[in-house]
Design a protein around this motif. Structure first.
Motif, PDB file in Angstrom:
ATOM      1  N   LEU A 190       0.827  -1.206   0.000  1.00 28.75           N
ATOM      2  CA  LEU A 190       0.000   0.000   0.000  1.00 28.75           C
ATOM      3  C   LEU A 190       0.861   1.254   0.000  1.00 28.75           C
ATOM      4  O   LEU A 190       0.565   2.230  -0.700  1.00 28.75           O
ATOM      5  N   ARG A 191       1.926   1.257   0.795  1.00 26.49           N
ATOM      6  CA  ARG A 191       2.853   2.397   0.796  1.00 26.49           C
ATOM      7  C   ARG A 191       3.470   2.616  -0.584  1.00 26.49           C
ATOM      8  O   ARG A 191       3.786   3.741  -0.959  1.00 26.49           O
ATOM      9  N   SER A 192       3.670   1.522  -1.308  1.00 24.95           N
ATOM     10  CA  SER A 192       4.311   1.607  -2.621  1.00 24.95           C
ATOM     11  C   SER A 192       3.335   1.983  -3.727  1.00 24.95           C
ATOM     12  O   SER A 192       3.756   2.361  -4.814  1.00 24.95           O
ATOM     13  N   SER A 193       2.037   1.859  -3.443  1.00 27.22           N
ATOM     14  CA  SER A 193       1.033   2.028  -4.481  1.00 27.22           C
ATOM     15  C   SER A 193       0.177   3.279  -4.325  1.00 27.22           C
ATOM     16  O   SER A 193      -0.126   3.957  -5.302  1.00 27.22           O
ATOM     17  N   LEU A 194      -0.229   3.588  -3.090  1.00 26.78           N
ATOM     18  CA  LEU A 194      -1.179   4.680  -2.866  1.00 26.78           C
ATOM     19  C   LEU A 194      -0.556   6.049  -3.136  1.00 26.78           C
ATOM     20  O   LEU A 194       0.639   6.244  -2.902  1.00 26.78           O
ATOM     21  N   PRO A 195      -1.346   7.004  -3.587  1.00 24.89           N
ATOM     22  CA  PRO A 195      -0.849   8.381  -3.765  1.00 24.89           C
ATOM     23  C   PRO A 195      -0.408   8.989  -2.433  1.00 24.89           C
ATOM     24  O   PRO A 195      -0.825   8.543  -1.351  1.00 24.89           O
ATOM     25  N   GLY A 196       0.409  10.018  -2.507  1.00 22.57           N
ATOM     26  CA  GLY A 196       0.986  10.631  -1.315  1.00 22.57           C
ATOM     27  C   GLY A 196      -0.023  11.165  -0.328  1.00 22.57           C
ATOM     28  O   GLY A 196       0.257  11.248   0.863  1.00 22.57           O
ATOM     29  N   LYS A 197      -1.214  11.536  -0.795  1.00 22.27           N
ATOM     30  CA  LYS A 197      -2.232  12.092   0.096  1.00 22.27           C
ATOM     31  C   LYS A 197      -2.627  11.116   1.188  1.00 22.27           C
ATOM     32  O   LYS A 197      -2.972  11.504   2.301  1.00 22.27           O
ATOM     33  N   PHE A 198      -2.570   9.804   0.900  1.00 20.85           N
ATOM     34  CA  PHE A 198      -2.943   8.782   1.871  1.00 20.85           C
ATOM     35  C   PHE A 198      -1.784   8.431   2.807  1.00 20.85           C
ATOM     36  O   PHE A 198      -1.987   7.785   3.826  1.00 20.85           O
ATOM     37  N   LEU A 199      -0.578   8.845   2.444  1.00 16.88           N
ATOM     38  CA  LEU A 199       0.612   8.422   3.190  1.00 16.88           C
ATOM     39  C   LEU A 199       1.261   9.540   3.987  1.00 16.88           C
ATOM     40  O   LEU A 199       2.167   9.284   4.774  1.00 16.88           O
ATOM     41  N   SER A 200       0.816  10.783   3.789  1.00 18.83           N
ATOM     42  CA  SER A 200       1.498  11.919   4.407  1.00 18.83           C
ATOM     43  C   SER A 200       1.552  11.794   5.923  1.00 18.83           C
ATOM     44  O   SER A 200       2.542  12.164   6.555  1.00 18.83           O
ATOM     45  N   VAL A 201       0.500  11.252   6.530  1.00 23.15           N
ATOM     46  CA  VAL A 201       0.476  11.127   7.989  1.00 23.15           C
ATOM     47  C   VAL A 201       1.447  10.050   8.475  1.00 23.15           C
ATOM     48  O   VAL A 201       1.865  10.050   9.629  1.00 23.15           O
ATOM     49  N   LEU A 202       1.847   9.122   7.586  1.00 26.64           N
ATOM     50  CA  LEU A 202       2.756   8.040   7.960  1.00 26.64           C
ATOM     51  C   LEU A 202       4.218   8.406   7.771  1.00 26.64           C
ATOM     52  O   LEU A 202       5.094   7.684   8.231  1.00 26.64           O
ATOM     53  N   GLU A 203       4.486   9.494   7.076  1.00 18.64           N
ATOM     54  CA  GLU A 203       5.859   9.780   6.655  1.00 18.64           C
ATOM     55  C   GLU A 203       6.302  11.165   7.080  1.00 18.64           C
ATOM     56  O   GLU A 203       6.541  12.046   6.274  1.00 18.64           O
TER      57      GLU A 203
END
Length: 452
Positions: free
Chosen positions: A226-239
């Motif tokens: 999921l980290r490798s696939s999802l757009p940055g908007k979904f991952l910003s809180v994780l990174e």
């Protein structure tokens, strides 16, 4: 960076016992360059010795030359193509077995660079559950074939999991550019492995996975995909990134050391909004827990026949007779094959009360040929018009924790307003002139004593 690699090559030659010949042994290479993954070490060693299966040493010059080529791989596409070619032993066609080794190695080094591994070959990558998730990717990429071209696999990964190789490449770059400092200090273990082991020793468990509330619901391998696939908007809180990385004066050497030392602040996690096992499989419960969450969400739909879908909405859920969603919206099939089914703006539809329009949830660019449809009963999900019984629904909020707090506060306010509207002040002077008072008296439900 070339000077650092020169120093590293000399240190490795000394440890190999071939200082005069400037040779590096395979044993020393695997121990000090790629100790976190024996599988990756064996494939990368073959790259350094130019596919010579009998070679047990590599010259210092060859080590420097090959290392500089690795450092020159910059873009996502170049990284994917380079490592696929490396794991295919420099052939145009790649077997499905080699592709599974490629995925396993990438996952182990992802865990190592994020200090999630155990310092040596990560046993989690070979567990049945992990292999099952990787097979869903392999099955999607290979279909029913046993071999695929490197060119096709490169394009497939770029389309479905474009950031798959970033952590693996980061790990190798860090090892090559900072490894000489570790050897110079007298520490024989690899830098990344040392940090991973330290983290495990302090807690006795895999800290990040155990403390992440999503870990028990999302398998670590799936989280990696999921980290490798999802757009940055979904991952910003994780990174979250440390303040030091924003400093323009940070040197490349300092940057590499910060990345592998894990100086970033501890990331936040996604907020679990809804789980049908706890809240019940109901459209009303889903609306209550997911609607009014002002941020991107991930909704997982688990169905029979081993189907698992991920509906990624880049804006808040809403009820409408029109399709909605931003450019970063997408629908992922996670199992039995991992791939992006739909993506782009206006692919979501949700209607539960507007008459004259279809009821339920729909996903797809073409309303006449939907990819996903869920009726309001929440009993079946239809994929390409094939119905499958829903087993479980989960929804996560991908915004900072305060967004969920705001959603909770809004629900409390709405409940208070509803309670307030239920109460009618019969002593209010305006009540005497209220039409509702007259209707109640006609129905015999209310008796007025105003004139008594």
């Amino acid at each position: 960076m070339s000077l650092n690699i020169d120093k590293f090559a000399k240190h490795l030659s000394d440890l190999s016992g071939y200082r005069r010949q400037a040779l590096i042994s395979r044993e020393v290479f695997e121990k000090h360059v790629l100790s976190s993954s024996k599988t990756a070490a064996s494939y990368i060693w073959m790259y350094y010795v130019n596919q010579d299966t009998k070679a047990e040493t590599v010259t210092g010059d060859a080590f420097i030359q090959c290392s500089e080529k690795i450092l020159g791989v910059i873009t996502d596409k170049d990284q994917i193509k380079f490592y696929l070619k490396l794991f295919s032993n420099d052939k145009e066609m790649m077997s499905q077995t080699a592709f599974m080794d490629f995925l396993c190695s990438a996952y182990v080094l992802y865990r190592a660079v994020n200090k999630l591994g155990i310092g040596e070959e990560d046993s989690d990558a070979s567990s049945p559950a992990a292999v099952s998730w990787m097979e869903s990717v392999s099955k999607s990429a290979y279909h029913i074939k046993t071999e695929m071209s490197v060119c096709f696999l490169t394009n497939w990964i770029l389309t479905n999991i474009p950031r798959l190789l970033n952590p693996m490449h980061k790990y190798i770059v860090v090892q090559l550019t900072t490894g000489h400092n570790v050897l110079k200090s007298g520490n024989k273990s690899s830098p990344v492995s040392q940090n991973g082991a330290k983290s495990d020793a302090s807690s006795g468990v895999d800290d990040k996975v155990e403390r992440d509330p999503t870990a028990s619901l999302i398998h670590p391998v799936l989280m990696w995909f999921l980290r490798s696939s999802l757009p940055g908007k979904f991952l910003s809180v994780l990174e979250k990134k440390p303040e030091a990385l924003r400093n323009a004066t940070t040197t490349p050497q300092q940057l590499m050391e910060m990345l592998h030392l894990g100086e970033a602040a501890h990331p936040e996690t996604w907020s679990l909004l809804y789980d049908s096992e706890d809240q019940g499989l109901s459209i009303n419960r889903f609306q209550h827990h997911v609607f009014n969450y002002r941020g991107p969400t991930l909704m997982f739909v688990k169905a029979d026949n081993d189907y698992l879908f991920c509906i990624a909405t880049d804006i808040e859920w809403r009820e409408s007779c029109h399709f909605w969603g931003g450019e970063e919206s997408l629908l992922l099939m996670v199992k039995p094959e991992f791939r992006i089914v739909e993506k782009g703006a206006k692919i979501f539809y949700a209607n539960f009360s507007i008459r004259g329009y279809p009821f339920g949830i729909q996903v797809g660019k073409d309303p006449r040929n939907l990819s996903i449809e869920i009726k309001p009963e929440f009993t079946y999900v239809s994929y390409k018009q094939i119905p499958c019984k829903i087993i479980r629904l989960l929804a996560w909020g991908c915004a900072p924790p305060q967004v969920k707090v705001s959603q909770h506060d809004l629900r409390k306010w709405e409940a208070k307003q509803a309670e307030k509207n239920r109460k009618v002040n019969l002593n209010n002077p305006e009540w005497k002139e209220n039409p509702d008072k007259y209707l109640l008296e006609l129905a015999g439900s209310y008796k007025s004593y105003d004139n008594q």
